[in-house]
Design a protein around this motif. Structure first.
Motif, PDB file in Angstrom:
ATOM      1  N   ASN A  38       0.991  -1.312  -0.123  1.00 19.35           N
ATOM      2  CA  ASN A  38       0.104  -0.044  -0.040  1.00 19.35           C
ATOM      3  C   ASN A  38       0.851   1.203   0.118  1.00 19.35           C
ATOM      4  O   ASN A  38       0.567   2.178  -0.593  1.00 19.35           O
ATOM      5  CB  ASN A  38      -0.874  -0.064   1.287  1.00 19.35           C
ATOM      6  CG  ASN A  38      -1.845  -1.008   1.239  1.00 19.35           C
ATOM      7  OD1 ASN A  38      -2.514  -1.577   0.007  1.00 19.35           O
ATOM      8  ND2 ASN A  38      -2.499  -1.572   2.282  1.00 19.35           N
ATOM      9  N   MET A  39       1.921   1.361   0.937  1.00 19.26           N
ATOM     10  CA  MET A  39       2.828   2.432   0.688  1.00 19.26           C
ATOM     11  C   MET A  39       3.366   2.428  -0.604  1.00 19.26           C
ATOM     12  O   MET A  39       3.568   3.756  -1.117  1.00 19.26           O
ATOM     13  CB  MET A  39       3.911   2.210   1.959  1.00 19.26           C
ATOM     14  CG  MET A  39       3.263   2.489   3.434  1.00 19.26           C
ATOM     15  SD  MET A  39       4.907   2.872   4.522  1.00 19.26           S
ATOM     16  CE  MET A  39       5.734   1.230   4.432  1.00 19.26           C
ATOM     17  N   ASP A  40       4.076   1.572  -1.188  1.00 21.68           N
ATOM     18  CA  ASP A  40       4.584   1.392  -2.684  1.00 21.68           C
ATOM     19  C   ASP A  40       3.483   2.213  -3.498  1.00 21.68           C
ATOM     20  O   ASP A  40       3.939   3.104  -4.355  1.00 21.68           O
ATOM     21  CB  ASP A  40       5.072   0.136  -2.941  1.00 21.68           C
ATOM     22  CG  ASP A  40       5.414   0.152  -4.311  1.00 21.68           C
ATOM     23  OD1 ASP A  40       6.716   0.735  -4.426  1.00 21.68           O
ATOM     24  OD2 ASP A  40       5.193  -0.414  -5.120  1.00 21.68           O
ATOM     25  N   ASP A  79      -3.087  10.055   2.781  1.00 17.92           N
ATOM     26  CA  ASP A  79      -2.939   8.572   2.982  1.00 17.92           C
ATOM     27  C   ASP A  79      -1.637   7.880   3.269  1.00 17.92           C
ATOM     28  O   ASP A  79      -1.568   6.971   4.031  1.00 17.92           O
ATOM     29  CB  ASP A  79      -3.479   8.208   1.756  1.00 17.92           C
ATOM     30  CG  ASP A  79      -5.250   8.199   1.654  1.00 17.92           C
ATOM     31  OD1 ASP A  79      -5.620   8.551   2.679  1.00 17.92           O
ATOM     32  OD2 ASP A  79      -5.405   8.276   0.332  1.00 17.92           O
ATOM     33  N   LEU A  80      -0.739   8.384   2.637  1.00 15.65           N
ATOM     34  CA  LEU A  80       0.799   7.977   2.965  1.00 15.65           C
ATOM     35  C   LEU A  80       1.104   7.911   4.233  1.00 15.65           C
ATOM     36  O   LEU A  80       1.727   7.104   5.041  1.00 15.65           O
ATOM     37  CB  LEU A  80       1.553   8.668   1.921  1.00 15.65           C
ATOM     38  CG  LEU A  80       3.117   8.055   2.052  1.00 15.65           C
ATOM     39  CD1 LEU A  80       3.068   6.637   1.770  1.00 15.65           C
ATOM     40  CD2 LEU A  80       3.960   8.911   1.063  1.00 15.65           C
ATOM     41  N   LYS A  81       0.914   9.147   5.039  1.00 14.67           N
ATOM     42  CA  LYS A  81       1.452   9.482   6.296  1.00 14.67           C
ATOM     43  C   LYS A  81       0.616   8.336   7.278  1.00 14.67           C
ATOM     44  O   LYS A  81       1.181   7.773   8.213  1.00 14.67           O
ATOM     45  CB  LYS A  81       0.934  10.743   6.845  1.00 14.67           C
ATOM     46  CG  LYS A  81       1.991  11.750   6.252  1.00 14.67           C
ATOM     47  CD  LYS A  81       3.341  11.725   6.900  1.00 14.67           C
ATOM     48  CE  LYS A  81       4.323  12.942   6.337  1.00 14.67           C
ATOM     49  NZ  LYS A  81       5.705  12.580   7.037  1.00 14.67           N
ATOM     50  N   SER A 103       4.216   1.214  11.013  1.00 15.25           N
ATOM     51  CA  SER A 103       4.933   1.273  12.214  1.00 15.25           C
ATOM     52  C   SER A 103       4.356   0.517  13.393  1.00 15.25           C
ATOM     53  O   SER A 103       5.174  -0.271  13.981  1.00 15.25           O
ATOM     54  CB  SER A 103       5.339   2.758  12.892  1.00 15.25           C
ATOM     55  OG  SER A 103       6.030   3.483  11.656  1.00 15.25           O
ATOM     56  N   ALA A 104       3.092   0.846  13.286  1.00 15.06           N
ATOM     57  CA  ALA A 104       2.398  -0.059  14.435  1.00 15.06           C
ATOM     58  C   ALA A 104       2.387  -1.670  14.108  1.00 15.06           C
ATOM     59  O   ALA A 104       2.624  -2.296  14.913  1.00 15.06           O
ATOM     60  CB  ALA A 104       0.902   0.318  14.418  1.00 15.06           C
TER      61      ALA A 104
END
Length: 300
Positions: free
Chosen positions: A24-26, A272-274, A281-282
């Motif tokens: 999702n981050m990519d 959304d990226l943040k 991280s969680a």
């Protein structure tokens, strides 16, 4: 019935969730870098299909715009040439009136004949006016000179008989004419009595020291026909200019629709990226607690 949860299951679920989070981050990072909602059609087939349609429409609009620009070039060149032809005919009319003055000597009339000859030569040059190597007064025979200086026994004449119009498509099934029917200008009313034959008759009379005032009416008819054709040309120019403005408006509209369809909302993507970074991280933090301690942890 209770399901036994093993350490391998915990590890597999943790890795799968981490992979999903990274995927999702990519995707969000790709959108942020490219500014596009999708990178390939499979990301969103509907957006991809609409994008292809908008691009096709934009390409068609660009081709129509090029056709309009070409038509405008032809029409502008034709208009300026016809204006110069009109100036030549005005001068000839002045000379015809002047030749009717009884005080004019035969020698002066012969001098006038020389001027009319030069004006005729200039009209021949105008009749052979070209744009991009194509003759604008030759109908669809654009590669053949309509005026031949060697015709009519070396006197020169308009030899073209092609009255076909050149039409360019400027919208779907909409065509505009980029040229004029030169037969109505240089071959009016027919080849035996056209503009150049009239000038030949005038030159003959003046060269013999006689007045050529009797040709005033025919010269007026030629000039009036030229004005009528130029008025028709002006109406065509106005239409082409209106079409050009409409195509510019369509280009802006299509580009706007394509942008709305494909461009990513940068503020939304960054938000959304943040959020996804926080989720990742969680996930990493919870994963650190799930992994089974090793024997080395108890030997510290």
């Amino acid at each position: 019935m209770a399901v036994r949860v093993t350490q391998n299951m915990l590890n597999s679920n943790m890795l799968r969730n981490l992979h999903n989070s990274m995927r999702n981050m990519d995707k969000l990072q790709d959108q942020l870098a490219s500014g596009q909602k999708i990178a390939k059609p499979s990301d969103d087939p509907v957006v991809a299909a609409r994008g292809m349609f908008y691009r096709s429409s934009l390409m068609e609009n660009e081709q129509y715009t090029r056709n309009v620009d070409e038509a405008k070039s032809w029409l502008d060149m034709t208009d300026s040439t016809m204006d110069e032809v009109g100036n030549v005919m005005k001068r000839i009319k002045e000379l015809l009136i002047y030749s009717g003055d009884g005080a004019i000597s035969p020698e002066d009339l012969k001098t006038m004949a020389s001027e009319v000859q030069e004006l005729k030569n200039h009209l021949g040059t105008l009749a052979n006016q070209q744009i991009n190597g194509k003759y604008i007064f030759a109908g669809t025979d654009t590669n053949k000179a309509p005026y031949d200086a060697a015709a009519n026994g070396g006197k020169g004449d308009f030899v073209n008989t092609n009255s076909s119009l050149i039409n360019l498509e400027v919208s779907q099934n909409v065509f505009v004419t980029s040229n004029v029917n030169a037969q109505n200008i240089f071959n009016f009313p027919d080849n035996a009595n056209n503009m150049f034959k009239l000038l030949d008759n005038i030159i003959t009379e003046l060269s013999n020291g006689r007045s050529a005032a009797q040709f005033q009416q025919k010269a007026d008819q030629q000039f009036d026909k030229l004005l009528a054709e130029r008025a028709s040309l002006g109406a065509n120019v106005n239409r082409v200019e209106l079409i050009a403005e409409r195509l510019k408006t369509q280009e802006v509209s299509i580009s706007d629709l394509m942008s709305r369809n494909e461009d990513a909302n940068m503020a939304e993507v960054m938000t959304d990226l943040k959020t996804q970074e926080s989720v990742h991280s969680a996930a990493l933090g919870s994963g650190a607690r799930i992994i089974q301690p090793t024997l080395l942890d108890f030997l510290r």
